[in-house]
Design a protein around this motif. Structure first.
Motif, PDB file in Angstrom:
ATOM      1  N   SER A   1      64.710 -26.153  -9.809  1.00 46.31           N
ATOM      2  CA  SER A   1      64.930 -27.193 -10.822  1.00 46.31           C
ATOM      3  C   SER A   1      64.840 -28.594 -10.244  1.00 46.31           C
ATOM      4  O   SER A   1      64.492 -29.548 -10.956  1.00 46.31           O
ATOM      5  CB  SER A   1      66.297 -26.991 -11.483  1.00 46.31           C
ATOM      6  OG  SER A   1      66.361 -25.739 -12.138  1.00 46.31           O
ATOM      7  N   SER A   2      65.142 -28.746  -8.957  1.00 46.80           N
ATOM      8  CA  SER A   2      65.055 -30.072  -8.347  1.00 46.80           C
ATOM      9  C   SER A   2      63.616 -30.552  -8.254  1.00 46.80           C
ATOM     10  O   SER A   2      63.352 -31.754  -8.249  1.00 46.80           O
ATOM     11  CB  SER A   2      65.699 -30.058  -6.953  1.00 46.80           C
ATOM     12  OG  SER A   2      64.895 -29.322  -6.025  1.00 46.80           O
ATOM     13  N   VAL A   3      62.685 -29.612  -8.176  1.00 45.26           N
ATOM     14  CA  VAL A   3      61.262 -29.958  -8.084  1.00 45.26           C
ATOM     15  C   VAL A   3      60.580 -29.847  -9.451  1.00 45.26           C
ATOM     16  O   VAL A   3      59.724 -30.670  -9.802  1.00 45.26           O
ATOM     17  CB  VAL A   3      60.544 -29.051  -7.064  1.00 45.26           C
ATOM     18  CG1 VAL A   3      59.064 -29.413  -6.956  1.00 45.26           C
ATOM     19  CG2 VAL A   3      61.216 -29.147  -5.701  1.00 45.26           C
ATOM     20  N   PHE A   4      60.975 -28.851 -10.218  1.00 47.93           N
ATOM     21  CA  PHE A   4      60.404 -28.609 -11.551  1.00 47.93           C
ATOM     22  C   PHE A   4      61.538 -28.682 -12.579  1.00 47.93           C
ATOM     23  O   PHE A   4      62.089 -27.652 -12.989  1.00 47.93           O
ATOM     24  CB  PHE A   4      59.737 -27.236 -11.614  1.00 47.93           C
ATOM     25  CG  PHE A   4      58.702 -26.985 -10.545  1.00 47.93           C
ATOM     26  CD1 PHE A   4      57.463 -27.603 -10.610  1.00 47.93           C
ATOM     27  CD2 PHE A   4      58.968 -26.128  -9.481  1.00 47.93           C
ATOM     28  CE1 PHE A   4      56.499 -27.365  -9.629  1.00 47.93           C
ATOM     29  CE2 PHE A   4      58.014 -25.878  -8.508  1.00 47.93           C
ATOM     30  CZ  PHE A   4      56.780 -26.499  -8.574  1.00 47.93           C
ATOM     31  N   PRO A   5      61.937 -29.874 -12.999  1.00 45.59           N
ATOM     32  CA  PRO A   5      63.107 -30.017 -13.879  1.00 45.59           C
ATOM     33  C   PRO A   5      62.987 -29.254 -15.202  1.00 45.59           C
ATOM     34  O   PRO A   5      64.013 -28.884 -15.790  1.00 45.59           O
ATOM     35  CB  PRO A   5      63.179 -31.529 -14.125  1.00 45.59           C
ATOM     36  CG  PRO A   5      62.443 -32.141 -12.983  1.00 45.59           C
ATOM     37  CD  PRO A   5      61.354 -31.173 -12.642  1.00 45.59           C
ATOM     38  N   GLN A   6      61.772 -28.999 -15.659  1.00 43.50           N
ATOM     39  CA  GLN A   6      61.583 -28.309 -16.937  1.00 43.50           C
ATOM     40  C   GLN A   6      61.400 -26.797 -16.764  1.00 43.50           C
ATOM     41  O   GLN A   6      61.053 -26.096 -17.727  1.00 43.50           O
ATOM     42  CB  GLN A   6      60.358 -28.885 -17.662  1.00 43.50           C
ATOM     43  CG  GLN A   6      60.413 -30.384 -17.894  1.00 43.50           C
ATOM     44  CD  GLN A   6      61.676 -30.806 -18.622  1.00 43.50           C
ATOM     45  OE1 GLN A   6      62.076 -30.182 -19.597  1.00 43.50           O
ATOM     46  NE2 GLN A   6      62.301 -31.876 -18.143  1.00 43.50           N
ATOM     47  N   ALA A   7      61.630 -26.284 -15.560  1.00 46.97           N
ATOM     48  CA  ALA A   7      61.470 -24.840 -15.326  1.00 46.97           C
ATOM     49  C   ALA A   7      62.382 -24.053 -16.254  1.00 46.97           C
ATOM     50  O   ALA A   7      63.505 -24.460 -16.562  1.00 46.97           O
ATOM     51  CB  ALA A   7      61.794 -24.510 -13.872  1.00 46.97           C
ATOM     52  N   GLN A   8      61.894 -22.896 -16.683  1.00 46.74           N
ATOM     53  CA  GLN A   8      62.649 -22.027 -17.580  1.00 46.74           C
ATOM     54  C   GLN A   8      63.060 -20.759 -16.841  1.00 46.74           C
ATOM     55  O   GLN A   8      62.267 -20.181 -16.095  1.00 46.74           O
ATOM     56  CB  GLN A   8      61.802 -21.661 -18.800  1.00 46.74           C
ATOM     57  CG  GLN A   8      61.451 -22.844 -19.686  1.00 46.74           C
ATOM     58  CD  GLN A   8      60.503 -22.432 -20.785  1.00 46.74           C
ATOM     59  OE1 GLN A   8      59.299 -22.303 -20.559  1.00 46.74           O
ATOM     60  NE2 GLN A   8      61.031 -22.211 -21.979  1.00 46.74           N
ATOM     61  N   PHE A   9      64.293 -20.330 -17.087  1.00 44.38           N
ATOM     62  CA  PHE A   9      64.841 -19.152 -16.420  1.00 44.38           C
ATOM     63  C   PHE A   9      65.221 -18.121 -17.475  1.00 44.38           C
ATOM     64  O   PHE A   9      66.083 -18.373 -18.321  1.00 44.38           O
ATOM     65  CB  PHE A   9      66.043 -19.539 -15.559  1.00 44.38           C
ATOM     66  CG  PHE A   9      65.681 -20.508 -14.474  1.00 44.38           C
ATOM     67  CD1 PHE A   9      65.205 -20.062 -13.252  1.00 44.38           C
ATOM     68  CD2 PHE A   9      65.772 -21.881 -14.684  1.00 44.38           C
ATOM     69  CE1 PHE A   9      64.837 -20.949 -12.260  1.00 44.38           C
ATOM     70  CE2 PHE A   9      65.419 -22.780 -13.704  1.00 44.38           C
ATOM     71  CZ  PHE A   9      64.942 -22.317 -12.490  1.00 44.38           C
ATOM     72  N   PHE A  10      64.560 -16.977 -17.429  1.00 44.42           N
ATOM     73  CA  PHE A  10      64.765 -15.916 -18.410  1.00 44.42           C
ATOM     74  C   PHE A  10      65.650 -14.823 -17.838  1.00 44.42           C
ATOM     75  O   PHE A  10      65.601 -14.516 -16.643  1.00 44.42           O
ATOM     76  CB  PHE A  10      63.416 -15.316 -18.834  1.00 44.42           C
ATOM     77  CG  PHE A  10      62.450 -16.323 -19.391  1.00 44.42           C
ATOM     78  CD1 PHE A  10      62.850 -17.257 -20.326  1.00 44.42           C
ATOM     79  CD2 PHE A  10      61.123 -16.335 -18.984  1.00 44.42           C
ATOM     80  CE1 PHE A  10      61.962 -18.185 -20.849  1.00 44.42           C
ATOM     81  CE2 PHE A  10      60.223 -17.253 -19.492  1.00 44.42           C
ATOM     82  CZ  PHE A  10      60.642 -18.186 -20.430  1.00 44.42           C
ATOM     83  N   ASN A  11      66.427 -14.212 -18.700  1.00 41.72           N
ATOM     84  CA  ASN A  11      67.355 -13.159 -18.297  1.00 41.72           C
ATOM     85  C   ASN A  11      66.579 -11.869 -18.009  1.00 41.72           C
ATOM     86  O   ASN A  11      65.919 -11.321 -18.893  1.00 41.72           O
ATOM     87  CB  ASN A  11      68.384 -12.927 -19.404  1.00 41.72           C
ATOM     88  CG  ASN A  11      69.490 -11.992 -18.979  1.00 41.72           C
ATOM     89  OD1 ASN A  11      69.245 -10.847 -18.605  1.00 41.72           O
ATOM     90  ND2 ASN A  11      70.721 -12.466 -19.059  1.00 41.72           N
TER      91      ASN A  11
END
Length: 351
Positions: free
Chosen positions: A169-179
């Motif tokens: 997230s520090s490099v790609f603030p819009q990254a999405q994390f799926f369960n």
């Protein structure tokens, strides 16, 4: 229009291989929907796992990748091919390109920033997606996978879910994390789940998951001992004492599933990571440290007999290490003896 690039970055142990194989098998179907699953190759063979190519393109230590080390590949040639294959994917007629490499989630922030900046320079619309599983489940699975790959048993807290999410997230603030649990519960499998989350309208057949069964605690610890003293890859090269995939035979040793023990983990770091995930993503990431076993599983007479059969098929250089393990580390069940193992070792020495 900007080319859309979807970067599936793992995490490790979240059905990545199954997803990659399914996407590769459905390239034509995806292409008709305007999506290209990139193609990278090695010796003319398609590699659904893009990790090796990503390693050549963006890692600061490309020769340390286990495939490069084991096969003794030519760095300049492989890097040039990976570069050309990346451009081929990006210059195709499809609007969207998918790259999949769980090794990205293991990279440091500087390497990730190189990826970000490269796609920005290419004027691509980058979307980073990642599957997420609970902390203890990940650490146990990662330690076991290290052993399966011919490396020592590894507990690397920087690669645990919480710090990995923060690093990505520090490099790609819009990254999405799926369960991950939700993904594997999808009626057509995790790849269909992923495509739905991405808004890609492709109807896949129910997914056949790649087999990745857990080893027994006894098998993993025996193999971990062998790998600790004679790892498959050492100093970026294939160990001359080892053979490709020679450790897999150890999986024949049965017993309770592998688990790390309480004493092998830093309780404060683990519980802090669990608490952060629960606070950030919800109770589905809750785990109890106290559910871990106190000690490794003991060896029964049946498992000792299985180990004796395994020892007869190990590379000769590993036989003294097997002897060391059973003489110094293995804990036996009441009444069990090492006679079958001792006999197997004598045969291996004098054969």
């Amino acid at each position: 229009m900007k080319k859309k690039v979807i970067l599936h970055v793992g995490m490790a142990k979240t059905a990545t291989t199954s997803i990659q194989n399914t996407l590769a098998e459905n390239r034509d179907l995806l292409s008709r929907a305007g999506v290209r699953f990139a193609s990278f190759t090695l010796n003319g063979k398609d590699l659904p796992n893009h990790g090796l190519a990503v390693n050549y393109l963006f890692s600061r230590s490309p020769t340390m990748h286990h495939v490069h080390a084991k096969k003794g590949l030519d760095l300049a040639a492989e890097k040039a091919r990976a570069e050309q294959e990346l451009l081929t994917a990006l210059n195709g007629p499809e609007d969207t390109v998918i790259l999949s490499a769980e090794t990205i989630s293991l990279m440091n922030s500087e390497e990730m920033a190189t990826i970000r900046d490269r796609f920005a320079a290419l004027d691509a619309d980058l979307r980073v997606v990642c599957f997420l599983r609970p902390t203890l489940a990940f650490l146990v699975s990662f330690a076991q996978q290290s052993v399966k790959s011919g490396a020592p048993m590894r507990i690397i807290y920087e690669r645990a879910p919480a710090p990995t999410v923060r690093r990505i997230s520090s490099v790609f603030p819009q990254a999405q994390f799926f369960n991950f649990k939700e993904a594997v519960s999808h009626p057509r499998g995790p790849t269909a789940f992923l495509l739905e989350q991405l808004g890609i309208d492709v109807s896949l057949q129910p997914e056949k998951r790649a087999a990745n069964e857990s080893w027994s605690d006894n098998a993993a610890r025996f193999a971990g001992h062998l790998n600790h003293f004679a790892p498959t890859v050492t100093s970026g090269r294939m160990n001359k004492l080892r053979r490709e995939a020679d450790i897999r035979i150890v999986s024949a040793i049965s017993g309770p599933r592998f688990s790390l023990t309480k004493s092998e983990l830093d309780r404060d770091r683990v519980e802090s990571g669990i608490a952060w995930l629960v606070k950030t993503y919800g109770d589905s990431y809750s785990e109890r440290f106290d559910d871990l076993p106190d000690q490794p599983a003991p060896w029964s007479q049946e498992q000792i007999a299985q180990a004796a059969r395994v020892i007869g098929n190990l590379p000769p250089a590993l036989v003294p290490l097997a002897n060391q393990f059973f003489q110094c580390e293995a804990v036996l069940e009441d009444g069990a003896t090492l006679k079958p193992v001792e006999a197997a070792i004598r045969r291996a020495y004098f054969s």
